[in-house]
Design an enzyme around this catalytic site. Structure first.
Site, PDB file in Angstrom:
ATOM      1  N   GLN A 177       2.899   7.503  -5.865  1.00 57.80           N
ATOM      2  CA  GLN A 177       3.869   7.258  -5.163  1.00 57.80           C
ATOM      3  C   GLN A 177       4.137   5.679  -5.929  1.00 57.80           C
ATOM      4  O   GLN A 177       3.416   5.370  -6.146  1.00 57.80           O
ATOM      5  CB  GLN A 177       3.111   7.107  -3.221  1.00 57.80           C
ATOM      6  CG  GLN A 177       3.638   8.013  -3.303  1.00 57.80           C
ATOM      7  CD  GLN A 177       2.857   7.965  -1.599  1.00 57.80           C
ATOM      8  OE1 GLN A 177       1.903   6.855  -1.226  1.00 57.80           O
ATOM      9  NE2 GLN A 177       3.551   8.401  -0.564  1.00 57.80           N
TER      10      GLN A 177
ATOM     11  N   ARG B  66       0.545  -0.978   0.123  1.00 58.30           N
ATOM     12  CA  ARG B  66       0.319  -0.123  -0.493  1.00 58.30           C
ATOM     13  C   ARG B  66       0.430   1.349   0.264  1.00 58.30           C
ATOM     14  O   ARG B  66       1.684   1.172   0.949  1.00 58.30           O
ATOM     15  CB  ARG B  66      -0.615  -0.158   1.741  1.00 58.30           C
ATOM     16  CG  ARG B  66      -2.105   1.448   1.780  1.00 58.30           C
ATOM     17  CD  ARG B  66      -2.333   1.068   3.000  1.00 58.30           C
ATOM     18  NE  ARG B  66      -2.163   1.984   3.715  1.00 58.30           N
ATOM     19  CZ  ARG B  66      -1.150   2.969   3.677  1.00 58.30           C
ATOM     20  NH1 ARG B  66      -1.136   4.312   2.950  1.00 58.30           N
ATOM     21  NH2 ARG B  66      -0.534   3.969   4.907  1.00 58.30           N
ATOM     22  N   VAL B  67       0.367   1.594  -1.273  1.00 56.66           N
ATOM     23  CA  VAL B  67       1.417   3.259  -0.535  1.00 56.66           C
ATOM     24  C   VAL B  67       0.058   4.253  -0.796  1.00 56.66           C
ATOM     25  O   VAL B  67      -1.287   3.910  -1.296  1.00 56.66           O
ATOM     26  CB  VAL B  67       1.659   4.123  -1.815  1.00 56.66           C
ATOM     27  CG1 VAL B  67       3.145   3.063  -2.072  1.00 56.66           C
ATOM     28  CG2 VAL B  67       0.514   3.275  -3.039  1.00 56.66           C
ATOM     29  N   SER B  68      -0.104   6.171  -0.513  1.00 53.78           N
ATOM     30  CA  SER B  68      -1.364   6.394  -0.345  1.00 53.78           C
ATOM     31  C   SER B  68      -1.914   7.283  -1.040  1.00 53.78           C
ATOM     32  O   SER B  68      -3.285   7.922  -1.085  1.00 53.78           O
ATOM     33  CB  SER B  68      -0.347   7.152   1.004  1.00 53.78           C
ATOM     34  OG  SER B  68      -0.652   7.029   2.369  1.00 53.78           O
ATOM     35  N   THR B  69      -1.029   7.219  -2.425  1.00 49.09           N
ATOM     36  CA  THR B  69      -1.405   8.115  -3.443  1.00 49.09           C
ATOM     37  C   THR B  69      -1.320   7.397  -4.799  1.00 49.09           C
ATOM     38  O   THR B  69      -0.473   6.902  -5.028  1.00 49.09           O
ATOM     39  CB  THR B  69      -0.966   9.811  -3.165  1.00 49.09           C
ATOM     40  OG1 THR B  69       0.422   9.359  -4.125  1.00 49.09           O
ATOM     41  CG2 THR B  69      -1.077  10.160  -2.159  1.00 49.09           C
TER      42      THR B  69
END
Length: 184
Positions: free
Chosen positions: A14, A8-11
């Protein structure tokens, strides 16, 4: 036994390359969303897909969840299904038969992840407040002009119908309507 990766990355901007780099997995689930809650399509799919005997590999605890309650629930739910959870950065594995020390470490690391998120949000609020004081912050750019909203309202359409047609939130329609009434 299936080795599952959750990344998982936030955006969407990324890059996920550094997470679990160089490792091979049978199945990979990747979200490009905030970890502030569990409403993430790939997280939910991974939890649904995992079976007893599987191992879920996660780069670090904060990649799985930014909320202490969410972290504990996800790990507990997976363990209840017989799924092990391995956090590589922290070098910790949770099987459901964890020692009191492992449980303490999960709680501590989860608390740090939640703390980091709360500090980020606080800094963001402070930055926005300062920008507003200087007159620099104007909010998000409108995607639909008020004249288009008012034209549809004047044509007799309901607030909800206008929102659906223009693919905007009904509160946006209400604000445009209220602004037009105030200036009339």
């Amino acid at each position: 036994m299936t080795n599952i990766a959750y990344i998982r990355v936030s955006t969407v901007d990324q890059n996920t390359d550094r997470q679990l780099d160089g490792m091979t997995f049978d199945k990979v689930f990747t979200d490009k969303l905030s970890g502030s809650d569990t409403n993430r399509p790939q997280l939910l799919a991974m939890i649904e897909w995992a079976r007893a005997g599987d191992v879920v590999h996660v780069h670090s605890i904060d990649r799985l969840a930014r909320s202490m309650a969410d972290l504990l629930k996800i790990v507990s739910d997976l363990n209840a299904k017989g799924v092990h959870v391995k956090f590589h950065k922290e070098d910790m594995k949770f099987t459901g038969e964890d020692s009191p020390m492992q449980k303490l470490m999960l709680n501590m690391m989860g608390s740090f992840a939640q703390f980091e998120r709360e500090v980020m949000k606080e800094r963001q609020r402070e930055g926005i407040a300062k920008a507003k004081e200087k007159g620099v912050y104007k909010g998000r750019v409108k995607t639909v002009d008020d004249t288009a909203i008012l034209a549809l309202l004047n044509a007799g359409k309901s607030v909800r119908a206008v929102a659906v047609e223009l693919d905007i939130n009904p509160s946006t329609v209400q604000r445009a309507k209220k602004a037009a009434q105030a200036s009339a």
